[in-house]
Design an enzyme around this catalytic site. Structure first.
Site, PDB file in Angstrom:
ATOM      1  N   ARG A   1       0.842  -1.192   0.000  1.00 15.16           N
ATOM      2  CA  ARG A   1       0.000   0.000   0.000  1.00 15.16           C
ATOM      3  C   ARG A   1       0.878   1.243   0.000  1.00 15.16           C
ATOM      4  NH1 ARG A   1      -3.394  -2.733  -1.586  1.00 15.16           N
ATOM      5  NH2 ARG A   1      -5.507  -3.123  -0.798  1.00 15.16           N
TER       6      ARG A   1
ATOM      7  N   HIS B   1      -0.336  -0.375 -10.023  1.00 17.39           N
ATOM      8  CA  HIS B   1      -1.098  -1.148  -9.033  1.00 17.39           C
ATOM      9  C   HIS B   1      -1.665  -2.430  -9.653  1.00 17.39           C
ATOM     10  CE1 HIS B   1      -3.527  -0.760  -5.053  1.00 17.39           C
ATOM     11  NE2 HIS B   1      -3.258  -2.026  -5.319  1.00 17.39           N
TER      12      HIS B   1
END
Length: 326
Positions: A241, A289
């Site tokens: 993250r 991502h």
């Protein structure tokens, strides 16, 4: 815990009593998920948000980053399955009832994450950034390879994904060390959880991999003090993250050479803004991502079993605590 085949083999008459599932994701194909789930639960009523019909019919949610207020109308909901590994989007909500929340157990997702991090580590271990730069200069540039067992890789966070990554790197031949907040025992991985060893753990690495979940305790965890504790030139990989990392501190460390290079799949703000300094830094490798995604064909079996378990009055598998963030 293995999947309960007796639950998966329940007859269609029982399936008709399952109720409805609501699906929500901006990133996943609802048709692909519907097809995958119906291979196990052919009579499950699957509704794609916002076309939910009567909210009282909805007993289960399969969702990724649902908007605020999403859960308020589903008064009969029994189960929430988080459509991914990180549950940070479910932390601190005021619309989430007190019910079981589960993460997906997906071999396909594990394999993708393992392959991404292994690629990123090998890219540094085999000096590929230097060869990429040499190619741009049209220069034949020889660097003698370092044996893999002499390259120390540290993995922060030994949850499901972090453990898979650490063991995959160890099997590839690297000297792997793992850090977690609680004791872990992984084959061929030296694990540490003692805060007294934090600085020495960091200072002995050639490559640092972040696999920490985003929680109130880990937000901004990897800051200037972490980068300062590394050996000069240590490479950094973030596949967890973005908010776990202090981006300003990372930029400073990359510019000074304290961090030799970074492979970043996640960022504090996504998509990464066009004027972000990372775009212009030659020692930063960016991906959008995608280190790991959920694979419906391999994950649907786990979702189906948890629906059957809850419908039968049993505890679902792979529960998480959204207050803790994992």
């Amino acid at each position: 815990m293995s999947l309960d085949s007796s639950l998966l083999e329940a007859d269609s008459q029982n399936d008709e009593k399952l109720g409805a599932l609501v699906f929500y994701s901006k990133f996943d194909d609802p048709d692909e998920w519907t097809q995958a789930l119906r291979a196990y639960l052919p009579d499950l009523d699957i509704r794609v948000y916002p076309d939910v019909g009567n909210p009282s019919d909805v007993l289960y949610a399969l969702a990724w980053q649902p908007p605020e207020g999403f859960f308020k109308s589903f008064e009969n909901m029994k189960l929430v399955v988080n459509l991914g590994a990180g549950v940070d989007s479910l932390v601190g909500r005021n619309d989430l009832p007190d019910l079981p929340i589960c993460r997906l157990s997906d071999d396909g997702m594990l394999a993708l994450m393992r392959s991404y991090v292994t690629f990123a580590v090998i890219r540094y271990a085999r000096d590929m950034p230097a060869f990429e730069a040499a190619k741009r200069r049209k220069e034949w540039h020889y660097i003698h390879p370092t044996p893999l067992d002499q390259i120390k890789v540290g993995v922060l966070g030994l949850g499901t994904l972090g453990s898979e990554v650490a063991q995959g790197l160890a099997q590839t031949g690297f000297d792997v060390r793992g850090w977690d907040l609680s004791p872990k025992n992984l084959p061929a991985v030296k694990t540490v959880c003692d805060p007294e060893q934090w600085t020495s753990f960091l200072g002995d690495l050639d490559i640092l991999v972040n696999m920490m979940p985003l929680t109130p305790k880990t937000r901004g965890l990897i800051d200037a003090s972490v980068f300062a504790a590394l050996k000069p030139g240590t490479n950094f990989i973030n596949a967890s993250r973005g908010d776990v990392v202090d981006e300003a501190a990372l930029i400073d460390a990359l510019r000074s050479g304290q961090v030799g290079g970074a492979t970043l799949d996640v960022f504090i703000k996504e998509p990464l803004e066009p004027d972000h300094p990372f775009w212009e830094m030659e020692n930063v490798y960016i991906t959008p991502h995608l280190a790991s995604i959920t694979v419906p064909t391999s994950a649907a079996k786990n979702v189906a079993e948890n629906i059957r378990r809850v419908n039968a009055g049993l505890e679902p598998l792979h529960q998480v605590n959204p207050k803790a963030g994992f």
